[in-house]
Each structure stands twice: as C-alpha cells, then as structure tokens.
Enzyme design. Structure first.
Site, PDB file in Angstrom:
ATOM      1  N   ALA A 260    -156.847  31.323  28.273  1.00 21.69           N
ATOM      2  CA  ALA A 260    -156.811  30.449  27.032  1.00 21.69           C
ATOM      3  C   ALA A 260    -155.632  30.618  26.075  1.00 21.69           C
ATOM      4  O   ALA A 260    -155.111  29.580  25.800  1.00 21.69           O
ATOM      5  CB  ALA A 260    -158.042  30.058  26.515  1.00 21.69           C
ATOM      6  N   ALA A 261    -155.272  31.851  25.640  1.00 16.78           N
ATOM      7  CA  ALA A 261    -154.579  31.836  24.528  1.00 16.78           C
ATOM      8  C   ALA A 261    -152.985  31.462  24.865  1.00 16.78           C
ATOM      9  O   ALA A 261    -152.773  31.611  25.890  1.00 16.78           O
ATOM     10  CB  ALA A 261    -154.594  33.627  24.096  1.00 16.78           C
ATOM     11  N   GLY A 263    -153.962  28.626  23.059  1.00 20.53           N
ATOM     12  CA  GLY A 263    -154.814  27.799  22.691  1.00 20.53           C
ATOM     13  C   GLY A 263    -154.365  26.154  22.870  1.00 20.53           C
ATOM     14  O   GLY A 263    -155.386  25.499  22.462  1.00 20.53           O
ATOM     15  N   ASN A 264    -153.158  25.918  23.042  1.00 26.20           N
ATOM     16  CA  ASN A 264    -152.419  24.597  23.164  1.00 26.20           C
ATOM     17  C   ASN A 264    -153.374  23.727  24.024  1.00 26.20           C
ATOM     18  O   ASN A 264    -153.900  22.541  23.961  1.00 26.20           O
ATOM     19  CB  ASN A 264    -151.416  24.365  23.073  1.00 26.20           C
ATOM     20  N   ASP A 330    -154.487  28.845  34.369  1.00 29.21           N
ATOM     21  CA  ASP A 330    -153.176  28.956  33.704  1.00 29.21           C
ATOM     22  C   ASP A 330    -152.877  30.567  33.597  1.00 29.21           C
ATOM     23  O   ASP A 330    -152.632  31.132  32.593  1.00 29.21           O
ATOM     24  CB  ASP A 330    -152.628  28.153  32.574  1.00 29.21           C
ATOM     25  N   CYS A 382    -146.106  28.661  34.326  1.00 29.54           N
ATOM     26  CA  CYS A 382    -144.571  28.463  33.981  1.00 29.54           C
ATOM     27  C   CYS A 382    -143.460  29.143  34.645  1.00 29.54           C
ATOM     28  O   CYS A 382    -142.352  29.846  34.139  1.00 29.54           O
ATOM     29  CB  CYS A 382    -144.500  28.630  32.456  1.00 29.54           C
TER      30      CYS A 382
END
Length: 491
Positions: A260-261, A263-264, A330, A382
């Site tokens: 998660a970090a 956090g966006n 992600d 990414c």
C-alpha cells in the site's frame, strides 16, 4: 543531514541503481520526505539543463571538491527553485558563482530561442537523441517482446501535472472554482491527448478519461498550495490512478491494498468507496506506514486498517478477510517506467534481476487470488518489462485454470498489452510518449461467472466515460440524497 545533502545522496543512489526514487527517499533519514521527494524529482527533470549550465559556467572545474549530484541540487534551487535556504558552506560556495550561472542561463535561453525557464525542458525541432535538447517525444510506448525501450536513458517527455480531486473532502466544481480565483484559466474537459500535450501557462483541463482528474502544465508546483496541504487534492500521476479506478469497488465492500505505501492508491480506493466498507492496507516498512497514516488522515480517510506485514504471510482464511471481494495489487517492481529514471543513465535490470522480481510477482498475485471471497483484482506495475507484466499475468492465469479471466479494459485507451498470449490486449500499458504519464501496466482479473463472479463492467458513470466518451459533468455522480455537504473551499 541537510536537505541538499539528503537530495544529493538520493541522486547518487539513483545513478548507482540502488533503488527507485520513492524507496531511496523514504529510506533516507531526512524527516521531511515530501520536501525531499519534490526537490529530487524537480532536479531530475532539469538534469540535462543543469549539466549544460554547470559545463558552461565551469563550476565543477573551479570548485573541484563539489560533487556533481550536490552541485545539481544546489544550482536547481538557486536558479529554478525557491532559492537557497540552507546548505552551510556549500550554499556560500555556489552563491559566489551566482552571477556566472545566471549569465550562462541567459545565454542558454538565447541559444535555444526560449524566454521562460520551463521552455528549456521542451524538445525543440530536430533535436534528436544525443542532441542538446535530448530525444524529445520519440520514446516508444512499449518495446517488442522481452525488450527494453532503446531510449530508456534519454530525457523523457514532459509529463503534465495531474491533480486528483479528493471527493472525500470536496467536489471537482469547487476545486475548479478555487483555481480560477487563483488566476488559472479552466479550458473545460479535454477532447484529445494533443490538448494535454500542448497545455501551457496558467491553464488547466479536466482529463478526458478520469472524471476527477485535473491536468496542469508540467512542473506546476502545488506542494505549498492550501488544497494540497489540507488534503483536498492529491498529486498523483494519471497512470497511478488507473488501478483503483478500474478495480472500481462498490460502496461498503471490503478491499485489500496489498502493497500500500505511500498511500495514494489507498486514498483513491477510499474515495471510490465513499469511506464505506473497509480497506486493509499492508506494507513491511514501518516508516512508510507512518507517513502513509498521516497522509490518509489528512485526506479524510476513515475506513482503513494498516498492518506492518508482508502480504505473502497474510492468511487468506483468516475470518477478518472473509468478506474481501476486491484486491489492489501493486507489488515491488523494477520501476523502469518511472519518468525520473528516464532522466538518469541507469543500466537495464539484468535478466536474473527481472526473473527474481517476476517470481515474487507471480507468488504474490497467486496468493491474492487465493482469498476465498475475492471477485475482482487489479494488478499493476510501474515497469515497462514484459517479464513483470504480461508474463506474470499469463503464468498465473494458466495456474488458475478457468477460475479467473482478464477483463477487457476500455478499448479507447491507446496502449494495449503486448501480444504475447491470447487476450493480452485486454491489459493496458501507459508511457510518457503515448499517454503522457509514467510508464505503467494494469490488468484486471475477475472470477469467472460460473464461479459466482461479479459483473465485469464498471459502474455506469465510469463505463460511459471510458467506453462511450460521453460528456460527464465535473464531479457528476448517480443521483442520490446527500447525507452531508462537502466542505466548501474558501479563498
């Protein structure tokens, strides 16, 4: 460590391939990570210009003890930033050369035929790879099967500043009005990518794909803006907004954000859920989680639980996760699609490194799909490498048999997955050249209908925006009674 020393250390780490920008910033001991990230990111954007100035002013020849990364950071803040505010003896040293640096900047503008600092970043006609102005917009959207884009180390195109309106605290209309009162000119909803590409000055648009995303010219800085510091807007790249938007969990759902970090994406999920339901967010790094907690609180997120835990160690059969129907995944990746990495010479990851990353990504994706109630999952990276993207998705789908399938994400998106297996075109790719974003990959998997699947379509409002291109009023939502008013923004 001072701000400039910390920024120089991050630049040096990037050049040595020790990690990505976010990892190095959050791994530093500098307390104000947001300020550090902004300074390093902007220094990277101006890197070719800074090198030309340093060379023309012969600064490093005159000051042989001044390291190049530190020189770049100091000269950036002196000429393009907010002015040198700290730095001790290095600050005094660079200021002694201020007149020479300013003169060299003026000469550079004359040579390139521009009048504004930001115009130095724009590629000029005929400036090919290796030329003074870099490779321009020639960066390919994707590489061939298994290949890395050949221009990975050339200067990246200027990516616009994307601003996601935080609908937990305000509305798109109110944010647009706020910026108009600050002197910005609102041009309405973009009709094409070219409109985003040519955006300049104090003008902004509503994005043509995402209904709560505003688009400003590159290098527009909102880190000190009241809307940002109060959590009314989130500075988030458009490609990074895709996973939560395409996952599209319905209100009151239980959702996992597996890695998660910072956090966006978690805050985006909460906005889509309207703070109803529950988000379980995991990350191993305690410092990143602490920063994330502060960010989520500022954004008005209430429906979340943070856990300092490796997602691979989370028990899918734990009763607390029995209602989890959506997962956003992600995972750690090579970061090869990040624009800041396109601005530094960095060797492509070795085959061994890519295989190690892909092995981890396959394990974590398989683990996520083992949660009994999960119906829909968004997998994103990414990275530009096939090994971390299409190959991972293909391997896990084969492993799952007929339990899950790929969702055909909106056809109007210009970049599709590499044709490495049947159905790969359902995946999305993004790139600075084709979509004016970071390099990115997204795939959405859902449980097949005979496995009690949820419908594969997005909510009606999102589906119309993505597939039919119908007009959507800023901030529009299905008619429903409001329980409370959003906080109005005052000037």
């Amino acid at each position: 460590m001072s701000l400039y020393g910390a920024a120089a250390a991050v630049l040096s780490g990037l050049e040595r391939g020790e990690g990505g920008l976010s990892g190095l910033v959050y791994g530093s001991r500098f307390p104000r990570t947001r300020q550090l990230y902004a300074l390093v990111a902007e220094t990277l954007r101006y890197s070719p210009v800074l090198e030309a100035l340093l060379d023309g002013a012969a600064l490093l020849r005159a000051e042989r003890r001044l390291p190049l990364p530190l020189a770049k950071v100091l000269v950036y803040d002196l000429l393009f930033g907010k002015g040198l505010k700290c730095g001790g003896r290095w600050k005094a040293l660079v200021r002694r050369h201020r007149a020479r640096l300013e003169a060299e900047l003026a000469r550079l503008k004359v040579r390139r035929g521009v009048s504004r600092n930001e115009d130095l970043l724009a590629p000029g006609p005929g400036a090919g790879p290796g030329g003074e102005r870099g490779g321009g917009r020639a960066l390919p959207a994707v590489a061939g099967p298994g290949l890395t884009p050949p221009s990975l180390c050339s200067p990246a195109p200027c990516v616009p500043r994307y601003v996601r309106v935080n609908t937990l605290k305000t509305r798109v209309d109110d944010v647009v009005d706020f910026f108009k009162r600050q002197g910005y000119s609102f041009l309405g909803k973009a009709g094409s990518m070219e409109e985003l590409r040519t955006l300049s000055g104090k003008k902004f648009l509503l994005d043509l794909h995402l209904p709560e995303l505003l688009v400003f010219p590159p290098q527009t800085d909102f880190h000190d803006n009241r809307l940002y510091t109060s959590g009314h807007i989130i500075l988030q790249d458009k490609a990074s907004c895709l996973p939560a938007f395409l996952l599209s969990p319905v209100a009151s759902s239980h959702v996992i954000d597996a890695c998660a970090a910072p956090g966006n994406k978690t805050s985006h999920l909460a906005a889509i859920l309207k703070n109803k339901g529950q988000i379980f967010a995991f990350d191993l790094d305690a410092k990143r989680l602490a920063t994330m907690n502060t960010m989520l609180m500022r954004a008005g997120v209430t429906s979340f639980k943070l856990a300092q835990q490796d997602f691979l160690t989370v028990d899918p059969h734990d009763p607390k996760y029995s209602k989890v129907t959506y997962i956003l995944l992600d995972p750690s990746c090579s970061g090869s699609g990040m624009v800041n990495r396109l601005l530094v010479e960095e060797a492509a990851p070795s085959a061994e490194r890519l295989q190690a990353l892909a092995g981890f990504q396959r394990r974590v994706l398989s683990h996520a799909l083992s949660f009994p109630a999960v119906q829909r999952l968004a997998y994103s990276t990414c990275s530009v490498h096939r090994e971390e993207n299409e190959d991972v998705v293909q391997a896990v789908l084969q492993e799952q048999g007929s339990a899950f399938r790929l969702v055909n994400l909106f056809p109007s998106w210009p970049c599709r997955g590499l044709a490495t297996f049947p159905g790969a075109e359902c995946c999305l790719r993004a790139s600075p050249a084709a979509t004016l974003t970071q390099g990115f990959f997204v795939a959405v998997l859902e449980r097949c209908r005979d496995q009690a699947a949820v419908p594969s379509s997005l909510p009606a409002s999102a589906e119309e925006s993505l597939q039919q291109g119908e007009e959507m009023e800023p901030g529009a939502a299905p008619p429903k009674k409001r329980r409370r008013k959003k906080q109005r923004i005052k000037t």
